[in-house]
Design a protein around this motif. Structure first.
Motif: not given
Length: 753
Positions: A344-350, A352-360, A457-463
């Protein structure tokens, strides 16, 4: 020589306020008077010698003067050792000389010297003795005054002064000077007394300050503005390892201490300074400066070594606590809350055009590793996997361990990797296919749930929530599962279904159905038990759906226990009715890993010895746990107790040929996917032929399932298949159909031609 002698003449005591000061003053005054008198009489002696050469009348005066000069020399010699006695003799000699010169000498100057000698006696007496002695001397001098004033003693050689002049001379010299000097001495004595009092107070204050300096609770130095040490208390000497005060005195602070600050400033330049001892570099000191007048400083040492050590320990403890709170203790990766916080801290510092992925990432078969190789080695798998994951992912990737064998990664991506194919290849390249643990090379299998930032998702918890949903639908065959809204809908539906299933299992609402298995002549020789779940609305949930849900929820052992008890109850009735038709019961592997279920099977066969001939165990080869050594061990135990063991779905699961060696099976079931294309598909025909030949060579019974036509049945019989199963011979039906009317249908054992 005279000056040298005068220097040796004591003028004051070493301590002017000691008990010896009065004696010293008397001795000093006496010697000064003796020297002065001696000097005068030396001059007189010279004058008389010259006068005696011209006139014989000076011979007597010369004799008297020489005698007195000799006497004065003796007085001066003994004045140091016999001060008071010589002082008395000196005064008496003055009186005697004065009287002698006045009465017997005829010299021109003798009468003047006589008057001077007599009139100076009170002053000398006061200087050498008390005021009372001086008053007594003044009174005595009234005698010669009387004789001179009345003319009894005529001063023939002196000009005849009038009476007033004589009285004035007497008053000034004989009375005024002694009394004036006495007054001065009184003032001096008073001042001396006051000075003694002040000196005593000064000594007391000095002693108090000395005691305070010496007995401060810290090592203390006194130095000047240049850092030159003036004094040190005993604690400072001990602290600096000095044997005596002389060793440190006049040295400089920089000779003993080394500043810790980069500025190089020392304690006398700052109010508080950090230093270390030069001869003990590990000893850390904090100096506190106090400024005194006259450019002097008091420096207090405070040994900070233990405090610094405690601070380091505290910092280390805080760091350890931070690791315990924020990091996984085994892998040193961020734990679940801290991982979310970092993302979440990383997302806040970037922007709005940041793209990325979360995977488990979920490591499959880890429970098998745990049981087969032990907890310690299983933990090594986790540690090595985490290490490789950190090495292969970019520096911008954020990695965390969620729990158990689930790892989460957030990776910023370019547009190229937004394509699923490219992203799957990227993730696959970071996952090690094998890990070596204590010489054993382990094949690693993973399941990966993936969600895109912003899209899913827009944040870590949602992702993470979306990744968990996607992970639910990953399989061994399809390891990478991407989140989608239909998938979420499906998962929610399955979740609700899982809740219902759990309740149905508790209420024992899952029913057993039987499907006949026939011999080549069409006689029913056995059954396969199948689970069926009927909902309240009358619809049925497909077995592959609810069995999968039960496996994921860990409900299979409970479900299998309910069904096996129901099946044994029916078999017990059949045994009493002499209906010897075995029933095959499917096990997915999870049940055999359960200690309670395995113990139940062993208890049942002990309580019902005939059960081993009536209950067959079918092992679903597609289950990933079937490769586990514990499964093989327990199957061998069941085989030794007489159970028939069949390998179900042969050719579709885990290392099929290897299972024929590890599992003590005596029945081989050919899966319906190989039977359905027959007889047209020659390739499948070759596979079935080779499977039957393999089973025959291993002395195993062969069952073919999924037979739906007469052609398939005839072909399989001709190939040597021992048992046949499929809709052609009979569909599954509730077990109650076979047990109704006192097992009438089971007794008929109908035949199909």
């Amino acid at each position: 020589m005279l000056f040298s002698f005068l220097k040796k003449t004591p003028s004051a005591a070493a301590n002017p306020f000691s008990r010896q000061d009065e004696k010293t003053f008397q001795q000093s005054t006496l010697r000064v008077l003796l020297i002065l008198t001696l000097s005068i009489f030396v001059g007189i002696e010279i004058d008389y010698v010259l006068s005696a050469l011209q006139s014989p009348e000076y011979h007597n005066a010369l004799f008297i003067n020489t005698a007195f000069l000799t006497l004065l020399c003796g007085f001066l010699f003994f004045s140091k050792s016999h001060t008071k006695f010589i002082a008395g003799l000196y005064i008496l000699s003055l009186v005697a000389i004065g009287a002698s010169l006045l009465l017997f000498s005829t010299s021109v100057h003798a009468e003047k010297y006589a008057i001077v000698a007599l009139y100076s006696v009170p002053l000398v007496t006061r200087l050498l003795f008390s005021i009372k002695a001086a008053v007594f001397a003044i009174a005595i001098n009234f005698i010669p005054l009387y004789f001179i004033a009345t003319g009894t003693i005529k001063l023939e050689n002196l000009a005849a002064p009038n009476l007033y002049f004589k009285l004035l001379t007497f008053a000034i010299v004989n009375i005024g000077f002694p009394i004036g000097v006495s007054r001065m001495l009184k003032m001096l004595e008073a001042n001396t007394t006051q000075m003694k009092l002040l000196y005593r107070k000064l000594n007391e204050n000095y002693a108090l300050h000395e005691e305070f300096f010496e007995n401060t609770s810290t090592p203390t130095l006194l130095c000047d503005k240049r850092g030159k040490i003036i004094k040190a208390n005993q604690m400072a000497l001990d602290f600096l390892s000095c044997s005596s005060a002389s060793e440190i005195k006049n040295t400089k602070v920089i000779d003993w201490l080394k500043p810790s600050s980069e500025s190089g400033k020392f304690s006398w330049q700052e109010n508080v300074a950090e230093c270390s001892l030069k001869h003990k570099k590990n000893t850390q000191i904090q100096l506190h400066r106090a400024t005194l007048k006259q450019g002097r400083y008091v420096l207090h040492f405070q040994n900070m070594t233990h405090l610094r050590a405690m601070q380091q320990k505290l910092e280390s403890t805080q760091e350890t606590n931070s690791r315990l709170v924020n990091f996984d203790t085994l892998t040193r990766l961020a734990n679940h809350p801290y991982f979310c916080n970092q993302v979440n801290q990383f997302i806040e510092t970037q922007d709005k055009h940041l793209t990325g992925t979360m995977f488990i990432i979920h490591i499959s078969q880890f429970k098998l590793f745990n049981k087969q190789y032990g907890k310690d080695n299983a933990n090594k798998v986790i540690i090595n996997f985490a290490k490789i994951l950190k090495e292969k992912l970019s520096d911008q990737a954020i990695i965390g361990r969620l729990r158990g064998v689930k790892f989460a990664c957030f990776v910023p991506l370019g547009n190229t990797y937004l394509i699923e194919k490219n992203l799957s290849a990227l993730i696959s390249s970071t996952l090690p296919s094998q890990l070596k643990i204590d010489g054993n090379l382990l094949n690693m299998n993973y399941q990966v749930g993936i969600a895109y930032y912003q899209t899913d998702g827009k944040n870590a918890e949602e992702l993470l929530e979306r990744c968990e949903m996607a992970l639910e639908y990953s399989t061994i065959a399809n390891r990478f599962s991407y989140y989608s809204h239909p998938l979420e809908t499906k998962l929610i539906k399955e979740h609700k279904l899982g809740i219902k299933l759990s309740s149905a299992i508790k209420r024992k609402e899952i029913d057993l159905w039987l499907q006949p298995q026939v011999s080549p002549n069409g006689t029913i020789c056995s059954f396969e038990a199948l689970a069926r779940w009927k909902l309240d609305d009358g619809s049925y949930v497909p077995p592959d759906v609810f069995i999968k849900i039960a496996e994921e929820l860990g409900l299979l052992p409970v479900l299998a226990e309910n069904l096996i008890r129901q099946l044994v109850s029916t078999l017990s009735k059949w045994h009493k009715e002499h209906i010897h038709t075995p029933i095959a019961f499917n096990l997915a592997g999870q049940e055999l890993m359960n200690d309670g279920f395995f113990a139940l099977l062993m208890t049942l066969v002990i309580d019902h010895p005939w059960l081993k001939d009536m209950l067959e165990l079918e092992i679903t080869e597609t289950s990933p746990v079937m490769t586990h050594a514990l499964i093989h061990k327990r199957l061998r135990a069941l085989s030794e107790y007489g159970f028939s063991i069949a390998i179900d779905d042969f050719g579709t699961g885990q290392a099929s040929l290897g299972q024929l060696i590890d599992i003590p099976a005596n029945i081989l079931k050919i899966d319906r996917r190989f039977v359905s294309p027959l007889p047209e598909d020659l390739r499948h025909l070759d596979i079935v032929k080779s499977t039957i030949q393999l089973a025959n060579s291993l002395d195993m019974k062969v069952i073919a399932e999924g037979i739906e036509t007469k052609e398939q049945a005839s072909l399989l019989i001709s190939l040597g298949c021992h048992t046949l199963q499929g809709y052609y011979y009979g569909k599954p039906s509730p077990m109650t159909d076979w047990t109704a009317n006192q097992n009438q249908k089971a007794k008929e054992l109908r035949m199909v031609y």
